[in-house]
Write a protein that holds these residues in place. Structure first.
Motif, mmCIF file in Angstrom:
data_model
loop_
_atom_site.group_PDB
_atom_site.id
_atom_site.type_symbol
_atom_site.label_atom_id
_atom_site.label_comp_id
_atom_site.label_asym_id
_atom_site.label_seq_id
_atom_site.Cartn_x
_atom_site.Cartn_y
_atom_site.Cartn_z
ATOM 1 N N ALA C 90 0.840 -1.208 0.000
ATOM 2 C CA ALA C 90 0.000 0.000 0.000
ATOM 3 C C ALA C 90 0.872 1.253 0.000
ATOM 4 C CB ALA C 90 -0.912 -0.022 1.216
ATOM 5 N N ALA C 91 1.948 1.219 0.772
ATOM 6 C CA ALA C 91 2.834 2.387 0.832
ATOM 7 C C ALA C 91 3.439 2.664 -0.539
ATOM 8 C CB ALA C 91 3.945 2.157 1.865
ATOM 9 N N GLY C 92 3.862 1.591 -1.194
ATOM 10 C CA GLY C 92 4.434 1.762 -2.522
ATOM 11 C C GLY C 92 3.424 2.345 -3.492
ATOM 12 N N ALA C 93 2.200 1.843 -3.405
ATOM 13 C CA ALA C 93 1.146 2.342 -4.284
ATOM 14 C C ALA C 93 0.904 3.826 -4.035
ATOM 15 C CB ALA C 93 -0.131 1.549 -4.073
ATOM 16 N N TRP C 209 -3.850 5.712 -12.669
ATOM 17 C CA TRP C 209 -4.198 4.365 -12.233
ATOM 18 C C TRP C 209 -3.112 3.373 -12.618
ATOM 19 C CZ3 TRP C 209 -7.145 2.578 -8.680
ATOM 20 C CH2 TRP C 209 -8.267 3.326 -8.255
ATOM 21 N N ALA C 210 -2.635 3.524 -13.843
ATOM 22 C CA ALA C 210 -1.578 2.615 -14.295
ATOM 23 C C ALA C 210 -0.362 2.738 -13.396
ATOM 24 C CB ALA C 210 -1.198 2.930 -15.743
ATOM 25 N N MET C 211 -0.020 3.963 -13.055
ATOM 26 C CA MET C 211 1.147 4.205 -12.203
ATOM 27 C C MET C 211 0.942 3.585 -10.837
ATOM 28 S SD MET C 211 3.996 6.231 -12.288
ATOM 29 C CE MET C 211 5.021 7.271 -11.294
ATOM 30 N N THR C 212 -0.245 3.730 -10.285
ATOM 31 C CA THR C 212 -0.514 3.218 -8.947
ATOM 32 C C THR C 212 -0.439 1.692 -8.932
ATOM 33 O OG1 THR C 212 -1.998 5.087 -8.657
ATOM 34 C CG2 THR C 212 -2.111 3.345 -7.014
#
Lengths: 289, 408, 322
Positions: C90-93, C209-212
């Motif tokens: 989650a943190a990375g996202a 969204w793609a990045m996340t």
């Protein structure tokens, strides 16, 4: 007391920035014209430093002398790399160019490691420890020479780009590749000349750097990210941008290092990089996108 | 979007994935299988031969191979035969090191020596611990290496705790002997594991001994320019500058100090990258003069050490700590193997635990391992005097008296 | 989604899953674990770069965030490894969303985007090297505790199955994207962002969204790395090495294909091993060979391994139909 430290800090930044500018000049030309992010730039700098070292150790040539031979030599090297390796291998695709320059970086760096081993080499020129006193600090002569040389190289590049035929061709290709082709310009040749000029700049940077620095296969890596920052800051493809950008980055790095410490201070360069990209990506002197 | 899944393509994907896995098995195990058929006692020599740490890795390999060659020339290990070395390249990363440990284990090595960097050693000792494969750390100084309760891990050289403590004790001693001329200190350290760890300990332990720390300056590796750091030193005028960094940065720092004509009363390094390096002294004699270091150093009265020094310099290499620490570590393992009586990993661990080996070239006395740490391991204090490096402490091994503070 | 779309994923994954049953060599298992880890990290990159056409040079930012989050939660706050893993993802996202928002909102594309991601990764690296919470220079060491409850396993096979499961999940995600409207919009943005916008695609939202998603997958790789090696420092977590690995694998293996990252990771790692085997002990020579082959592969097989394969399989199909 504070000004006694700030002024020398700024001067240091300018001197270091001049070296950065020399490295960035080559990169900005390559980026501005070929639109490629040249991953091999750092490895080529290491190679140029080794070349300057060898000229000193085995030919007895002072780097300020050997630069006149190394610059043309590295021009040819750069020309050849672009004409015969990068250009053909890339098939024009961005992702491929990235990988090819990455592959070249690996090859060059490790070939240097294999041939020269990993020890750090230095040269001892008689004037390495001579200092010039200015505004309360001692400035090492090689660094002062480097400072003025950066202006000289930038001026020379500017002259080539504005006054010679090939320079005009380079600018034409940078602006409008297809139109230039239609006008009969050999784009492949122009790309190669540009890459050659960029690599020749590295040779000059190496000769000016070596009296106060050291040489090993990994040494160029330390300069690459800073060089990229300067290229973006100054505007991709802009020679005055690279010069002034280099000086500016040098001063920022120096001041941030002073206030935040050398480790955290490095963040100044990258934060500035990010801010420029987010708010003015074309840089100080770049073309409006 | 390439979603046209023709039947042939699906087959292709699956067979390629399988094929790749099979190829991996084949290609990767082939050389390993080939090597396992060699004779003698297999010993792993693991060093960062490529990447940022390649110089140290090459030096470590040099020391290890000289030791192995000497042992083999004398007929090998008594009762077990010659040593068959398996050299692995950790590529200056923990993953690279761990992968090499796996290969060495599969090849049947009885032990692994080396690693060099703390971060590599942490990963490699752990990887070896799975198989209870004896692992002898050559240099890696972080204390965590020997405090994880791993039975297979042994460290021949000193750790941070001992290094910091000894360096401070020796500084106090030298300062007291000279009539306490120095009080203020500035620390310049590289900002990764060894520099930061050391700086932390120095910050905790120096003030109680009466020293005042004016500033602690971390810097990255690599650092391109030290002029600002030297500017700070110049403006605050500490009595002592304590550098803790790697070779290249140390050289730049020393040269910059010379250029800026900054001459503190003493330069007292702890694990200084170049401060006790023959290469540095040879190439920069003026900048090096009077510099002190508290670092790994060989026993200057030991004829074996001097013979090794001659041999290494005869090969055109510098006699650096990686060389003699790995040399000693190999001799240590060979002795333990002999006492174990078999090329057996478990027996070797037991033999190492009870080792009292004196045939090494370090000023440590006989080895004694508690929880894997060699108790006698300690750094020595050196000083560059008249273009040569002398040992000034401990007194038992000293070859010269300290010159402190620096003459005006 | 029908089984015809899932089956091509299941069969290779099943084949990989049985490898540890037959292969007991830990050398091979370790090799495969690393290859799958790089494949996972590369898959994250692939979603943004291969399918989305946005090349990032700073995926280390997500890898490192996942790794450090997992490690710090366990070491400093006593959180159990499994929830720490999830929080790490989650943190990375989150980091991905922030960097994506800042970059895409400013309209950065192409090389500008690539360079800004590089800069963000460097900023994180520098911060991690001085911040006390990461242990600064000394790094963070997770306690060795080879029990499943601590997400550490005695056998390498267990780690292998975990990373394989994660990669299989990423394959599923990619397949879902490929067959969704979101995926169609993403590819439209890749092919021609301006045209896509003109057609009403909210390019900013799509890219974000793609990045996340990309960041989350890469962060999962980081969390796994932390559990496998147990030691992190700023250079390991946020260093350029992982950013390079992240882009190398999908480009070599085949951009915008589900298996591209795995094929690329295997090809690249095998090449490294082969080069070492061929050149022996000479320092650096194996990497020279590696670089040469890399350049040659790009020169001669520009579509990557998957591109090669589809050329071969279409030739087979043509031959079969006479």
């Amino acid at each position: 007391m504070l000004t006694a430290v700030i002024i020398p800090t700024v001067i240091n930044g300018l001197l270091m920035g001049a070296v950065y500018a020399l490295v960035a000049l080559g990169l900005t030309l390559i980026y501005g014209v070929l639109h490629i992010i040249n991953f091999a730039h750092g490895a080529l700098l290491s190679a140029a430093l080794f070349a300057a070292f060898l000229c000193f150790r085995y030919l007895g040539l002072d780097p300020y002398v050997s630069v006149f031979g190394l610059a043309p030599l590295f021009f040819l090297l750069g020309y050849g790399l672009q004409r015969f390796v990068i250009g053909p291998a890339a098939h024009g695709k961005d992702s491929n160019i990235l990988l090819v320059t990455l592959g070249l970086a690996v090859i060059i760096e490790n070939a240097l490691l294999y041939v020269f081993r990993a020890d750090t080499r230095t040269i001892e020129v008689p004037y390495a420890f001579n200092v010039v006193e200015f505004a309360g600090s001692f400035l090492a002569v090689p660094r002062v020479v480097g400072f003025f040389a950066a202006f000289g190289v930038a001026a020379a590049l500017w002259a080539i780009l504005s006054l010679t035929d090939i320079g005009k061709a380079i600018r034409a290709v940078a602006k409008e590749k297809i139109g230039a082709q239609l006008a009969g310009i050999d784009v492949g040749h122009v790309y190669a000349v540009t890459f050659g000029l960029g690599t020749a700049c590295l040779a000059v940077a190496a000769c000016l750097l070596i009296p106060s620095y050291y040489v090993n296969p990994h040494v160029g890596d330390a300069f690459v990210l800073v060089a990229f920052t300067i290229v973006v800051l100054g505007g991709m493809g802009s020679v005055p941008g690279a010069l002034l950008g280099g000086l500016f980055v040098g001063v920022v790095e120096s001041l941030c290092g002073f206030y935040l410490g050398e480790s955290l201070g490095q963040i100044g360069i990258f934060l500035m990089f990010i801010l420029v990209l987010l708010f003015r990506p074309t840089g100080m002197f770049g073309e409006r996108a | 979007m390439k979603t046209r899944d023709t039947f042939s393509r699906r087959h292709f994907l699956q067979s390629t994935a399988l094929g790749a896995a099979a190829m991996a098995t084949g290609v990767v195990s082939a050389p390993v299988v080939l090597r396992a058929q060699g004779a003698g006692v297999k010993l792993g020599v693991l060093q960062p031969l490529t990447g940022a740490l390649s110089y140290s890795g090459q030096q470590g390999k040099l020391g290890a191979t000289i030791a192995i060659d000497e042992i083999n020339a004398a007929g090998g290990i008594k009762g077990l035969g010659k040593i068959d070395p398996m050299v692995g390249d950790a590529q200056s990363t923990p993953e690279g090191g761990s992968a090499e440990v796996e290969k060495m284990k599969s090849a049947g090595v009885v032990a692994i020596v080396g690693g060099y960097a703390s971060s590599i050693c942490l990963a490699t000792t752990q990887a070896a611990a799975r198989y209870n494969l004896p692992y002898i750390v050559d240099v890696g100084v972080t204390d965590a290496i020997v405090t994880r309760g791993l039975k297979n891990t042994f460290r021949f050289g000193p750790g941070f705790g001992v290094l910091a403590k000894t360096s401070i004790e020796n500084l106090v001693k030298i300062n007291d002997q000279a009539g306490k001329p120095c009080k203020t200190v500035m620390i310049v350290h590289e900002d990764s594991a060894f520099g930061s760890g050391l700086a932390k300990l120095l910050n905790a332990q120096l003030p109680p001994k009466g020293f005042q720390i004016l500033e602690t300056i971390p810097h990255p590796t690599p650092t391109r320019d030290f002029n600002n750091v030297v500017l700070k030193i110049k403006s605050q005028k500490p009595d002592i500058v304590i550098p803790a960094n790697y070779y290249n940065e140390y050289v730049l720092l020393a040269r910059t100090m010379q250029q800026q004509q900054v001459k503190p009363k003493a330069t007292y390094s702890v694990l200084g990258g170049a401060a006790s390096s023959y290469k540095f002294v040879k190439e920069f004699p003026e900048a090096a003069e009077y510099i002190m270091d508290c670092n790994h150093w060989f026993d200057p009265r030991n004829p074996k050490a001097l013979a090794l020094k001659k041999k290494v310099e005869g090969q055109g290499q510098f006699f650096t700590y990686e060389v003699y620490m790995n040399y000693s570590a190999i001799l240590l393992v060979a002795d333990a193997l002999q006492r174990a009586g078999a090329a057996d990993r478990a027996k070797l661990i037991t033999a190492m635990e009870s080792s009292t080996f004196s045939g090494h070239v370090m000023p440590y006395g006989p080895t004694k391992f508690v929880n894997g740490q060699n108790q006698g391991a300690a750094p020595a204090n050196t000083q560059v005097l008249n273009k040569d490096i002398q040992v000034i402490l401990p007194e038992a091994f000293a070859s010269a008296k300290p010159v402190f503070p620096r003459p005006a | 989604m029908n089984s015809r779309k899932i089956l091509p994923l299941v069969i290779p994954v099943a084949a990989l899953a049985v490898v540890p049953v037959f292969v007991h060599s830990n050398v091979v298992l370790n090799f495969m674990v690393i290859a799958l880890l790089i494949a996972l990290v590369g898959q994250g990159w692939n979603i943004l770069g291969g399918y989305g056409g946005q090349y990032s040079f700073g995926h280390a930012a997500f890898f490192g965030t996942g790794a450090y989050a997992t490690a710090i939660l366990q070491v400093r706050y006593g959180v159990n490894a499994w929830p720490a893993f999830a929080i790490g993802i989650a943190a990375g996202a989150l980091v991905g969303a922030v960097i994506g928002f800042l970059s895409f909102r400013s309209g950065l594309r192409g090389s500008y985007f690539a360079l800004v991601t590089l800069a963000f990764a460097e900023v994180l690296r520098i911060l991690a090297s001085v911040a006390p919470i990461t242990g600064a220079g000394v790094g963070t060491l997770i306690k060795l505790d080879l029990r499943p409850i601590s997400f550490q396993f005695q056998s390498r096979a267990a780690f292998y199955w975990v990373i394989l499961a994660l990669f299989a999940l990423s394959l599923l995600i990619v397949r879902v994207i490929e067959n969704s409207r979101f995926g169609a919009r993403l590819v439209a943005v890749r092919e021609n962002e301006d045209a896509a916008r003109a057609l009403g695609v909210d390019a900013l939202s799509v890219k974000l969204w793609a990045m996340t998603i990309s960041a989350a997958i890469t962060a999962a790789g980081g969390c796994f790395y932390a559990q496998y090696f147990l030691f992190l420092d700023a250079g390991i977590a946020y260093g350029p090495w992982i950013s390079v690995e992240a882009l190398l694998a999908p480009i070599i293996g085949g951009l915008g294909t589900a298996f591209g990252p795995l094929l690329g990771a295997l090809a690249v790692k095998l090449l490294g091993e082969l080069a070492k085997f061929v050149t022996g002990d000479a320092p650096g020579l194996d990497l020279v060979l590696y670089g040469v082959v890399l350049v040659l592969v790009v020169w001669l097989a520009p579509g990557g391994v998957a591109g090669l394969m589809s050329r071969i399989s279409s030739r087979k199909t043509r031959a079969a139909h006479g």
